[in-house]
Design a protein around this motif. Structure first.
Motif, PDB file in Angstrom:
ATOM      1  N   ALA A  70       0.907  -1.212   0.039  1.00  0.00           N
ATOM      2  CA  ALA A  70       0.183  -0.215   0.011  1.00  0.00           C
ATOM      3  C   ALA A  70       1.053   1.165  -0.107  1.00  0.00           C
ATOM      4  O   ALA A  70       0.737   2.191  -0.771  1.00  0.00           O
ATOM      5  CB  ALA A  70      -1.030   0.054   1.147  1.00  0.00           C
ATOM      6  N   ARG A  71       1.872   1.416   0.906  1.00  0.00           N
ATOM      7  CA  ARG A  71       2.856   2.618   0.905  1.00  0.00           C
ATOM      8  C   ARG A  71       3.434   2.651  -0.153  1.00  0.00           C
ATOM      9  O   ARG A  71       3.590   3.845  -0.928  1.00  0.00           O
ATOM     10  CB  ARG A  71       3.477   2.449   2.049  1.00  0.00           C
ATOM     11  CG  ARG A  71       3.067   2.977   3.664  1.00  0.00           C
ATOM     12  CD  ARG A  71       4.160   2.979   4.365  1.00  0.00           C
ATOM     13  NE  ARG A  71       4.969   1.712   4.608  1.00  0.00           N
ATOM     14  CZ  ARG A  71       4.442   0.756   5.728  1.00  0.00           C
ATOM     15  NH1 ARG A  71       3.567   1.064   6.538  1.00  0.00           N
ATOM     16  NH2 ARG A  71       5.061  -0.441   5.855  1.00  0.00           N
ATOM     17  N   ILE A 135      -2.926  -7.315  -8.939  1.00  0.00           N
ATOM     18  CA  ILE A 135      -2.409  -7.443  -7.319  1.00  0.00           C
ATOM     19  C   ILE A 135      -1.194  -6.670  -7.180  1.00  0.00           C
ATOM     20  O   ILE A 135      -0.100  -7.289  -8.024  1.00  0.00           O
ATOM     21  CB  ILE A 135      -2.143  -9.181  -7.279  1.00  0.00           C
ATOM     22  CG1 ILE A 135      -3.779  -9.616  -7.543  1.00  0.00           C
ATOM     23  CG2 ILE A 135      -1.736  -9.373  -5.962  1.00  0.00           C
ATOM     24  CD1 ILE A 135      -3.805 -11.410  -7.313  1.00  0.00           C
ATOM     25  N   VAL A 136      -1.126  -6.074  -6.240  1.00  0.00           N
ATOM     26  CA  VAL A 136       0.055  -5.376  -5.813  1.00  0.00           C
ATOM     27  C   VAL A 136       0.860  -6.137  -4.735  1.00  0.00           C
ATOM     28  O   VAL A 136       0.163  -6.174  -3.591  1.00  0.00           O
ATOM     29  CB  VAL A 136      -0.249  -3.750  -5.566  1.00  0.00           C
ATOM     30  CG1 VAL A 136       0.788  -2.855  -5.070  1.00  0.00           C
ATOM     31  CG2 VAL A 136      -1.121  -3.286  -6.592  1.00  0.00           C
ATOM     32  N   ARG A 137       1.937  -6.199  -4.868  1.00  0.00           N
ATOM     33  CA  ARG A 137       2.640  -7.217  -3.877  1.00  0.00           C
ATOM     34  C   ARG A 137       4.079  -6.856  -3.961  1.00  0.00           C
ATOM     35  O   ARG A 137       4.746  -6.027  -4.709  1.00  0.00           O
ATOM     36  CB  ARG A 137       2.237  -8.557  -4.141  1.00  0.00           C
ATOM     37  CG  ARG A 137       2.759  -9.016  -5.391  1.00  0.00           C
ATOM     38  CD  ARG A 137       2.747 -10.437  -5.818  1.00  0.00           C
ATOM     39  NE  ARG A 137       3.383 -11.136  -6.967  1.00  0.00           N
ATOM     40  CZ  ARG A 137       3.087 -12.194  -7.371  1.00  0.00           C
ATOM     41  NH1 ARG A 137       2.456 -13.003  -6.598  1.00  0.00           N
ATOM     42  NH2 ARG A 137       3.810 -12.723  -8.320  1.00  0.00           N
ATOM     43  N   GLY A 138       4.980  -7.671  -3.304  1.00  0.00           N
ATOM     44  CA  GLY A 138       6.374  -7.759  -3.397  1.00  0.00           C
ATOM     45  C   GLY A 138       6.456  -8.940  -4.439  1.00  0.00           C
ATOM     46  O   GLY A 138       6.037  -9.621  -4.634  1.00  0.00           O
ATOM     47  N   GLU A 139       7.898  -8.703  -5.003  1.00  0.00           N
ATOM     48  CA  GLU A 139       8.457  -9.867  -5.872  1.00  0.00           C
ATOM     49  C   GLU A 139       8.176 -11.365  -4.962  1.00  0.00           C
ATOM     50  O   GLU A 139       8.838 -11.409  -4.088  1.00  0.00           O
ATOM     51  CB  GLU A 139       9.910  -9.615  -6.272  1.00  0.00           C
ATOM     52  CG  GLU A 139       9.936  -8.791  -7.319  1.00  0.00           C
ATOM     53  CD  GLU A 139      11.302  -8.443  -8.090  1.00  0.00           C
ATOM     54  OE1 GLU A 139      12.313  -8.866  -7.387  1.00  0.00           O
ATOM     55  OE2 GLU A 139      11.380  -8.175  -9.265  1.00  0.00           O
ATOM     56  N   GLY A 140       7.747 -12.285  -5.890  1.00  0.00           N
ATOM     57  CA  GLY A 140       7.744 -13.761  -5.491  1.00  0.00           C
ATOM     58  C   GLY A 140       6.884 -13.974  -4.319  1.00  0.00           C
ATOM     59  O   GLY A 140       6.647 -14.709  -3.460  1.00  0.00           O
ATOM     60  N   GLY A 141       5.582 -13.281  -4.166  1.00  0.00           N
ATOM     61  CA  GLY A 141       4.505 -13.481  -3.481  1.00  0.00           C
ATOM     62  C   GLY A 141       3.743 -14.482  -3.552  1.00  0.00           C
ATOM     63  O   GLY A 141       3.925 -15.165  -4.565  1.00  0.00           O
TER      64      GLY A 141
END
Length: 255
Positions: A70-71, A135-141
């Motif tokens: 989110a940030r 889908i907003v996430r970190g790599e490899g979620g």
């Protein structure tokens, strides 16, 4: 009654805030992050992110998997979209993620519950057919959310904004810790990193009470030999503090 020392393993900046919150409630938070959040910096990946953010109005649903997502997304949106697209549903997984989005003036909604599984229960299959989902996430979620939405007929893409890395600690780090009475592990990945260090440097911690955010992570903990693992039914501070009070018998005045 002496204060409980709680080992808190969130990534920063959440970990410092959680330690402060625990201390406000009469405990003593001991910070030892088990994940580092590192923004993506490779030029080609940054260019790809910018392109995706500029095209975010093509998606009917944008789902944020964490406060970190989110940030990071809020910074990109602020840079690329002076006014947010109006026909997009902004969804945060869990109360904390949603509150972070709203604090950034992103009109997010959330589902009852706090997990990917709860979100999938809430998103009716018929409504997702032919919908474009980002889908907003970190790599490899975790892939489960996207896979399940695709099975429902959605068209899913990912926007990866950061990397998660294992912090580097040595035996001295654990030798210098105060007596720990309880541990908060707030994700599966942080638990895996914690477990590797504990088995190497502090195996006696395996007998401590370990609070986890979900049944999935709790099951993982028990397979690793954390026999006193208990699900707190949430990764947010309020859920973890309530579970701490319940399972230790230390009730403290709330703000």
């Amino acid at each position: 009654m002496s204060k409980l020392n709680i080992l808190i393993t969130r990534p920063e900046p959440e970990n410092t805030l959680s330690c402060e919150r625990a201390t406000e409630q009469g405990f003593h938070g001991v910070s030892l992050p088990m994940l580092e959040i590192v923004p993506i910096s490779e030029a080609n990946k940054v260019a790809a992110i910018r392109s995706q953010v500029f095209n975010i109005d093509e998606f009917q649903y944008v789902i944020f998997v964490s406060k970190n997502a989110a940030r990071a997304a809020a910074e990109w949106l602020d840079d690329c979209w002076p006014m947010l697209p109006v026909n997009t549903h902004w969804i945060g997984i869990g109360k904390g993620t949603t509150e972070t989005l709203r604090a950034e003036n992103i009109p997010a909604i959330t589902n009852p519950g706090h997990t990917t599984e709860a979100l999938l229960e809430w998103l009716k299959p018929v409504k997702m057919r032919h919908q474009k989902v980002l889908i907003v996430r970190g790599e490899g979620g975790r892939p489960e959310l996207g896979e399940q939405l695709e099975k429902r007929g959605a068209h899913v893409q990912y926007l990866s904004l950061y990397e998660r890395k294992k912090p580097v600690y040595h035996a001295q780090t654990f030798a210098l810790l105060p007596d720990i009475h309880l541990i908060w592990a707030t994700s599966g990945e942080s638990l895996i990193n914690l477990n590797s260090y504990i088995e190497q440097f502090k195996p006696s911690f395996k007998s401590l009470l370990l609070l986890t955010p979900s049944e999935r992570v709790n099951t993982l903990a028990k397979t690793m030999g954390w026999h006193n693992a208990i699900c707190a039914n949430g990764a947010d501070d309020a859920s973890l503090i309530t579970a701490t009070e319940l399972h230790t018998g230390q009730q403290n005045d709330r703000d």
